[in-house]
Design an enzyme around this catalytic site. Structure first.
Site, PDB file in Angstrom:
ATOM      1  N   GLU A  26      95.409  34.269  66.438  1.00 25.55           N
ATOM      2  CA  GLU A  26      95.809  33.890  65.083  1.00 25.55           C
ATOM      3  C   GLU A  26      96.879  34.858  64.563  1.00 25.55           C
ATOM      4  O   GLU A  26      96.902  36.027  64.940  1.00 25.55           O
ATOM      5  CB  GLU A  26      94.594  33.906  64.143  1.00 25.55           C
ATOM      6  CG  GLU A  26      93.580  32.820  64.428  1.00 25.55           C
ATOM      7  CD  GLU A  26      94.186  31.430  64.407  1.00 25.55           C
ATOM      8  OE1 GLU A  26      94.604  30.973  63.344  1.00 25.55           O
ATOM      9  OE2 GLU A  26      94.252  30.797  65.481  1.00 25.55           O
TER      10      GLU A  26
ATOM     11  N   ARG B 115      94.913  28.188  49.725  1.00 22.96           N
ATOM     12  CA  ARG B 115      96.343  28.335  49.482  1.00 22.96           C
ATOM     13  C   ARG B 115      96.930  27.205  48.611  1.00 22.96           C
ATOM     14  O   ARG B 115      98.051  27.302  48.140  1.00 22.96           O
ATOM     15  CB  ARG B 115      97.078  28.431  50.830  1.00 22.96           C
ATOM     16  CG  ARG B 115      96.795  29.740  51.547  1.00 22.96           C
ATOM     17  CD  ARG B 115      97.156  29.693  53.033  1.00 22.96           C
ATOM     18  NE  ARG B 115      96.100  29.098  53.854  1.00 22.96           N
ATOM     19  CZ  ARG B 115      96.129  29.031  55.187  1.00 22.96           C
ATOM     20  NH1 ARG B 115      97.170  29.510  55.843  1.00 22.96           N
ATOM     21  NH2 ARG B 115      95.133  28.492  55.863  1.00 22.96           N
TER      22      ARG B 115
ATOM     23  N   ALA C 229      87.180  19.260  57.695  1.00 20.29           N
ATOM     24  CA  ALA C 229      87.678  19.097  56.322  1.00 20.29           C
ATOM     25  C   ALA C 229      86.803  19.858  55.331  1.00 20.29           C
ATOM     26  O   ALA C 229      86.622  19.441  54.196  1.00 20.29           O
ATOM     27  CB  ALA C 229      87.721  17.622  55.963  1.00 20.29           C
TER      28      ALA C 229
ATOM     29  N   THR D 245      86.586  27.774  61.664  1.00 22.37           N
ATOM     30  CA  THR D 245      86.694  26.456  62.301  1.00 22.37           C
ATOM     31  C   THR D 245      85.634  26.217  63.389  1.00 22.37           C
ATOM     32  O   THR D 245      85.203  25.080  63.590  1.00 22.37           O
ATOM     33  CB  THR D 245      88.113  26.254  62.880  1.00 22.37           C
ATOM     34  OG1 THR D 245      88.523  27.469  63.526  1.00 22.37           O
ATOM     35  CG2 THR D 245      89.110  25.934  61.793  1.00 22.37           C
TER      36      THR D 245
ATOM     37  N   SER E 156     117.862 -13.833  16.973  1.00 21.51           N
ATOM     38  CA  SER E 156     117.666 -12.390  17.070  1.00 21.51           C
ATOM     39  C   SER E 156     116.812 -11.852  15.934  1.00 21.51           C
ATOM     40  O   SER E 156     116.744 -12.436  14.850  1.00 21.51           O
ATOM     41  CB  SER E 156     119.019 -11.683  17.021  1.00 21.51           C
ATOM     42  OG  SER E 156     119.775 -12.076  18.134  1.00 21.51           O
TER      43      SER E 156
END
Ligand code: UD1
Ligand code: CA
Length: 455
Positions: A150, A14, A8, A78, A395
């Site tokens: 990839e 993006r 994370a 990664t 009212s």
């Protein structure tokens, strides 16, 4: 020994945002929470979240879960992210690697994967109708996995492969460390790709449901993932006896409880641990946040209810607003354009039209006439209005708080109430009516003549 490493740390470029990607909500819950909850369901020995980009924000968000954090100082890919968590990898243990941007993965699938894997390095693959953006699984003629390539590094032939890497891996600790050490960044993105751990042989566990492994990289994918999650959730309620007219436009947060034979119309949002009992009808356009709704209630169209209690048999809306601290005991009616705030209504009481009741305590069988306003605020302080049982408020009444109205009182329409009223009394505060013969027409004619003389 099982450790889960959750990646994370990525920039989430993006998303084009100031906020870390994994904290974006999919179907009412931050994406990373899905991954943590999935991990917890596996009862691992430890869970490590690799943070980096806006690490503090992510760690702060996860503060209440008892998990560990690793810090990836620079987002170099990664593989580098997993390296950052090396100290948590036990040589003799198993490591499950997940990403924080995959909110749709199901517990059963991961459990099945963990149980069936035999090789030292394994990953989940799935066939996608539109594999664009994902790493493709390249196999040899004997079907063995050769590599994952990839999108940005793939040639035309490889781009046509529709079996993709989901980004979920299960590895032997020692073997993982060994292979990580060999990874370089000779590729289109100059990143250290975790996918390169499969190069010396790996098992691909091919699964069926491509939706489950959707990775969220931009806001269009976030929307797609949310829709699937909302729909799956709606369908679960439906199988448990809740009628939902359109599961595609029903936005129920995780953790909301709904009883049997309740009917939910389109475009309804049920948020923040809202609890709804049986046989409730929620019409179109309502949002309930932290609400408790008892059985046989109808919430009519376009009503907003926040942190409030609706007792059985009541009817609320259309277009009502119950702000925090509102409490309807039972068989109440709150009609259109009525706003309540910290207002309690006893059994059988009604406020049917155009009313504001704030900081009010109202007894049983009280009728609040159209256009009633509790004047609860002096610009600095809030004051309470107390109305006892069986009162009729005519009212267009203003109740200037603090004020107390006894049992069985009748307040005449158009009154401004500034003093307490004893039980059984009548309160009227208007100037006496004066009728002047023919005067109305005379004034109107004059006005008309004035306008015409200007033409
Ligand atoms: C990755 C996989 C791809 C797979 C896809 C599945 C690689 C190289 N590619 O691509 O094969 O099909 O997931 O969704 O692994 N992260 C870090 N640090 C970094 C970079 C990324 O922690 O330096 C984290 C991100 O926060 C994210 C996860 O790793 O949670 C995946 O990164 P992302 O950039 O989304 O990879 P994809 O391009 O989707
Ligand atoms: Ca991704």
């Amino acid at each position: 020994m099982l450790s889960v490493i959750i990646l994370a740390a990525g920039k989430g470029t993006r998303m084009k945002s100031e906020k870390p990607k994994v904290l974006f909500e999919a179907a009412g819950k931050p994406m990373i929470d899905y991954t943590i909850e999935l991990s917890k369901s596996l009862n691992p020995d430890k869970i490590v979240v690799v943070t980096g980009n806006m690490a503090e924000t992510v760690q702060e968000h996860l503060r209440d879960y008892s998990i560990d954090f690793a810090l990836q100082k620079q987002q170099r890919g990664t593989a580098d992210a997993v390296m950052a968590a090396q100290d948590f990898i036990d040589d003799n243990g198993k490591v499950l690697i997940l990403c924080g941007d995959m909110p749709l993965i199901k517990e059963e699938t991961i459990k099945g994967f963990i149980e069936s894997v035999t090789e030292k390095i394994a990953f989940i693959s799935v066939k996608m109708k539109q594999p664009k953006g994902y790493g493709r699984v390249v196999r040899a003629s004997d079907n063995k996995v050769l590599k994952i390539v990839e999108e940005k590094d793939a040639n035309e032939y490889e781009k046509r492969i529709n079996e993709v890497n989901t980004g979920v891996y299960l590895c032997d600790g020692e073997e993982l460390k060994k292979r990580l050490a060999l990874i370089d960044n000779n590729n289109a993105q100059n990143e250290f790709y975790l996918t390169d751990i499969v190069r010396d042989g790996a098992e691909a566990y091919l699964t069926e449901d491509e939706d489950e492994f959707m990775g969220v990289n931009d806001r269009i994918q976030l929307c797609t993932a949310s829709k699937i999650l909302y729909k799956n959730r709606a369908e679960k309620y439906m199988l448990n006896g809740v009628s939902i007219l359109d599961p595609n436009s029903c936005y129920i947060d995780d953790g909301v409880l709904i009883g049997r034979d309740t009917v939910i119309y389109p475009n309804v949002f049920l948020e923040n641990n809202t609890k709804i009992d049986r046989n409730v009808v929620i019409r179109s356009g309502c949002r309930l946040n932290k609400a408790v709704v008892e059985e046989n209630v109808e919430i009519k169209d376009n009503t907003l209810i926040e942190d409030s209690f609706i007792g059985s048999g009541s009817s609320v809306g259309p277009m009502a607003h119950l702000r925090p601290g509102s409490y309807l005991e039972k068989d109440n009616k709150v009609g259109n354009f009525v706003e309540l705030k910290k207002a309690k209504m006893g059994e059988g009481s009604k406020a049917s039209h155009l009313t504001y009741l704030g900081d009010a305590e109202i007894g049983k069988n009280v009728n609040i006439g159209c256009g009633t306003i509790t004047c609860n605020y002096d610009g600095y302080n809030k004051y309470k209005t107390i109305i006892d049982d069986n009162v009729f408020i005519g009212s267009d009444t203003q109740l200037v708080a603090p004020v107390k109205i006894g049992k069985n009182v009748l307040v005449a329409a158009g009154s401004t109430i500034t003093k307490d009223i004893e039980d059984n009394g009548l309160a009227i505060s208007r100037t006496p009516q004066n009728n002047v013969a023919n005067k109305g027409k005379e004034i109107m004619d004059k006005n008309k003549a004035k306008k015409e003389s200007k033409k």
